[in-house]
Motif scaffolding. Structure first.
Motif, PDB file in Angstrom:
ATOM      1  N   THR A  90      42.869  27.578  34.769  1.00 37.33           N
ATOM      2  CA  THR A  90      42.996  28.489  36.010  1.00 37.33           C
ATOM      3  C   THR A  90      42.937  27.972  37.279  1.00 37.33           C
ATOM      4  OG1 THR A  90      42.427  30.544  34.465  1.00 37.33           O
ATOM      5  CG2 THR A  90      42.348  30.891  36.860  1.00 37.33           C
ATOM      6  N   VAL A 149      44.738  27.780  41.600  1.00 35.14           N
ATOM      7  CA  VAL A 149      44.242  28.552  42.238  1.00 35.14           C
ATOM      8  C   VAL A 149      44.378  28.387  43.636  1.00 35.14           C
ATOM      9  CG1 VAL A 149      42.117  29.465  43.535  1.00 35.14           C
ATOM     10  CG2 VAL A 149      42.197  29.884  41.140  1.00 35.14           C
ATOM     11  N   SER A 156      36.759  36.671  36.198  1.00 31.39           N
ATOM     12  CA  SER A 156      37.253  36.191  37.177  1.00 31.39           C
ATOM     13  C   SER A 156      38.656  35.904  37.003  1.00 31.39           C
ATOM     14  CB  SER A 156      36.481  34.889  37.586  1.00 31.39           C
ATOM     15  OG  SER A 156      35.059  34.978  37.771  1.00 31.39           O
ATOM     16  N   ILE A 176      40.897  38.833  37.555  1.00 34.59           N
ATOM     17  CA  ILE A 176      40.763  39.225  38.915  1.00 34.59           C
ATOM     18  C   ILE A 176      41.828  38.225  39.761  1.00 34.59           C
ATOM     19  CG2 ILE A 176      39.674  39.229  41.296  1.00 34.59           C
ATOM     20  CD1 ILE A 176      37.019  39.667  39.785  1.00 34.59           C
ATOM     21  N   VAL A 177      41.944  37.085  39.228  1.00 36.81           N
ATOM     22  CA  VAL A 177      43.034  36.212  40.144  1.00 36.81           C
ATOM     23  C   VAL A 177      44.481  36.575  39.385  1.00 36.81           C
ATOM     24  CG1 VAL A 177      44.030  34.063  40.107  1.00 36.81           C
ATOM     25  CG2 VAL A 177      41.576  34.433  40.096  1.00 36.81           C
ATOM     26  N   THR A 224      45.316  39.786  41.158  1.00 39.38           N
ATOM     27  CA  THR A 224      45.608  39.721  42.807  1.00 39.38           C
ATOM     28  C   THR A 224      46.941  39.291  42.798  1.00 39.38           C
ATOM     29  OG1 THR A 224      43.242  39.192  43.147  1.00 39.38           O
ATOM     30  CG2 THR A 224      44.908  38.276  44.662  1.00 39.38           C
ATOM     31  N   THR A 225      47.487  38.158  41.950  1.00 40.57           N
ATOM     32  CA  THR A 225      48.815  37.776  41.853  1.00 40.57           C
ATOM     33  C   THR A 225      49.803  38.658  41.697  1.00 40.57           C
ATOM     34  OG1 THR A 225      47.797  35.621  41.129  1.00 40.57           O
ATOM     35  CG2 THR A 225      50.062  35.760  40.550  1.00 40.57           C
ATOM     36  N   ALA A 258      44.151  37.715  49.595  1.00 40.60           N
ATOM     37  CA  ALA A 258      43.958  36.327  49.049  1.00 40.60           C
ATOM     38  C   ALA A 258      42.266  36.433  48.858  1.00 40.60           C
ATOM     39  CB  ALA A 258      44.146  35.245  49.879  1.00 40.60           C
ATOM     40  N   ALA A 262      40.892  37.080  45.268  1.00 37.60           N
ATOM     41  CA  ALA A 262      40.708  35.957  44.260  1.00 37.60           C
ATOM     42  C   ALA A 262      39.799  34.941  44.486  1.00 37.60           C
ATOM     43  CB  ALA A 262      42.285  35.372  44.275  1.00 37.60           C
ATOM     44  N   GLY A 288      36.518  36.509  43.666  1.00 37.64           N
ATOM     45  CA  GLY A 288      36.573  36.534  42.232  1.00 37.64           C
ATOM     46  C   GLY A 288      36.192  35.401  41.542  1.00 37.64           C
ATOM     47  N   TRP A 289      36.630  34.107  42.221  1.00 41.45           N
ATOM     48  CA  TRP A 289      36.535  32.953  41.489  1.00 41.45           C
ATOM     49  C   TRP A 289      35.399  32.500  41.545  1.00 41.45           C
ATOM     50  CZ3 TRP A 289      38.758  31.438  37.713  1.00 41.45           C
ATOM     51  CH2 TRP A 289      38.754  30.246  37.179  1.00 41.45           C
ATOM     52  N   PHE A 299      48.089  32.551  34.403  1.00 39.66           N
ATOM     53  CA  PHE A 299      46.858  33.397  34.510  1.00 39.66           C
ATOM     54  C   PHE A 299      47.044  34.580  33.273  1.00 39.66           C
ATOM     55  CE2 PHE A 299      47.261  32.983  39.319  1.00 39.66           C
ATOM     56  CZ  PHE A 299      46.651  31.495  39.129  1.00 39.66           C
TER      57      PHE A 299
END
Length: 499
Positions: free
Chosen positions: A307, A311, A367, A370-371, A374-375, A381, A384, A387-388, A455
């Protein structure tokens, strides 16, 4: 051993120099790994080596697997001193070759040697920890190792860019060589007498997890009556070479039009078959105990790194971030990793190993999801990026404890094999994930679909990690499942783990 030694920390005598030297070696290897990513486009243009660009990254990973197996076997036979010295020499030699390269093939050759030494050095250092430090300090040492990996992720790319801009990319390689020797020199005093693993059952010597492990009066290096000598594992080295070639083929399969997916499938199956003799029996089947610990290391690496590399790409392509600002997501995750690693090290036995792995795997899964969300829904942004942070925290909790559990569940004569198995799982997990996500990203037709596909895949891998996490704890009555309770995890679990 004095009573002071029995209560000393990793930054106190007699461990201070060994801690500083080992962390310095880890730092230099990590810095080089991070820095090369920044300078490689410049190197490729300067040496007219676009055709070998991918190999410059895949090659060290492949040869590193061979180095891990060879160093683990060597350490089981003769202790960690000789493989550590040899691996550092190879690592430095690879830097010299790459730093003086006048052509791309020469640079790739240097990177191959560098990867061989770097992989071997990782395993040798793990066995050094088992022999030199008491079990109560293992969690703190591995926390220091994690920090030594994380810090270069924050400063390595920027520092490499400055060096390349103000001087030459050659000095990104050559500048590290001069720092390797003093780092190794700091470890030398602790290595005196640490040659072969004592066999507590046959010689009456303390176990490697005991406070006396690694001291001259315990590990004299002399053959003991009745102690079996670990043979050279040429078969495992051959399997390691095959696994390395399979990983290399998988990474390069996307460059072959038409039949790339066929090559990828064959390479993936070959890698799975080749890795079986390199890890404890039952690893690929997630057998409870040590096999699941080893597998968890690879799955966590696959979910996280599969992942993470996308990012900043997502932030650049979808949100028009400048590269420097896109990298802030990785910087935040690195800080969270270091912080969580330090916290778990300080908590020690108050946080069980298995619980730390469960929490860490849940944080990584959350996490990645979440990414992904978000995508898919084009959220801000900031979601993400925030979340990361939790992914880094999850890895900081898991990685040191998985290392501790690997040593705790290993007999002294198996520490090299199991340490190399953990490193191989880590390396192959990340490599296979990156290769497959690269194929997925290229196969989908839209930018949004490509990121979402990647993802979704890494989310699925993270789910597998969450399923495996509870299996790292053995059902056998091995005593407390705590950081530093290595004696309680000894021979009962380890007798049947080697393939």
């Amino acid at each position: 051993m004095t009573s002071h030694d029995a209560t000393a920390g990793i930054l106190q005598r007699p461990y201070l120099l060994a801690t500083a030297g080992a962390c310095a070696l880890v730092f230099l290897a990590a810095f080089e790994s991070m820095a090369v990513t920044t300078i490689m486009p410049l190197v490729s243009r300067d040496l007219d080596g676009a055709g070998l660009y991918a190999l410059a990254f895949a090659g060290p990973l492949a040869t590193g697997v061979i180095g891990m197996v060879a160093a683990g076997n060597w350490a089981d036979r003769r202790g960690p001193a000789a493989p550590l010295y040899a691996s550092v020499a190879l690592f430095a030699a690879g830097l010299l070759i790459a730093g003086t390269a006048v052509s791309m093939p020469m640079l790739v050759a240097g990177r191959l040697v560098q990867g061989l030494g770097g992989g071997a050095m990782t395993v040798a250092l793990y066995v050094v920890i088992a022999r030199v430090y008491p079990a109560r300090l293992h969690a703190r040492v591995f926390a220091a190792f994690s920090a030594s990996w994380v810090i270069p992720s924050m400063i390595g790319p920027f520092a490499a860019g400055v060096v390349a801009e103000l001087s030459s990319w050659h000095w990104v390689f050559l500048g590290v060589v001069g720092l390797v020797v003093p780092a190794l020199a700091m470890i030398l005093p602790a290595m005196r007498g640490v040659r072969s693993a004592p066999d507590a059952r046959k010689t009456g010597s303390p176990d490697a997890g005991s406070p006396d492990a690694g001291f001259p009066e315990v590990a004299s290096g002399e053959a003991k009556p009745g102690r079996a000598v670990v043979p050279w594992a040429f078969g495992r080295m051959g399997w390691a070479a095959l696994a390395a070639l399979a990983v290399l083929g998988l990474n390069l399969s996307g460059q072959v039009p038409g039949v790339g997916w066929v090559i990828a499938a064959v390479a993936l199956v070959t890698a799975m078959l080749a890795v079986r003799p390199l890890v404890p029996r039952g690893t690929l089947g997630a057998r409870r105990g040590l096999p699941s610990v080893i597998l968890m290391r690879g799955v966590a690496s696959a979910a996280f790194f599969g992942t993470e590399v996308y990012v900043p790409y997502l932030l650049t392509e979808r949100y028009s971030f400048a590269p420097a600002f896109a990298g802030l997501a990785l910087t935040g995750s690195a800080i969270a990793w270091a912080a969580a690693s330090a916290v778990q090290g300080r908590m020690g036995s108050r946080l069980g190993n298995a619980l730390a792995v469960k929490i860490g795997s849940a944080l990584v899964l959350g996490s990645v999801v979440i990414v992904l969300v978000t995508t898919v829904f084009s959220w801000s942004a900031a979601v993400a990026i925030a979340g990361w942070l939790f992914a880094g925290a999850g890895m900081g909790l898991m990685y040191p404890r998985l290392s501790v559990m690997t040593l705790a569940l290993s007999k002294p004569e198996d520490q090299g094999f199991n340490s190399s198995a953990m490193s191989i799982s880590d390396s192959l997990g990340g490599a296979l994930s990156l290769a497959v996500t690269g194929l997925v990203f290229s196969a989908l037709t839209t930018t949004e679909g490509s990121f979402a596909g990647v993802f979704v895949l890494t989310s699925a891998i993270a789910v597998v990690g969450l399923i495996i996490a509870p299996r790292v704890a053995s059902r056998r009555p091995l005593g407390a499942e705590r950081a530093g309770d290595a004696e309680a995890h000894s021979a009962a679990e380890a007798d049947d783990v080697r393939a």
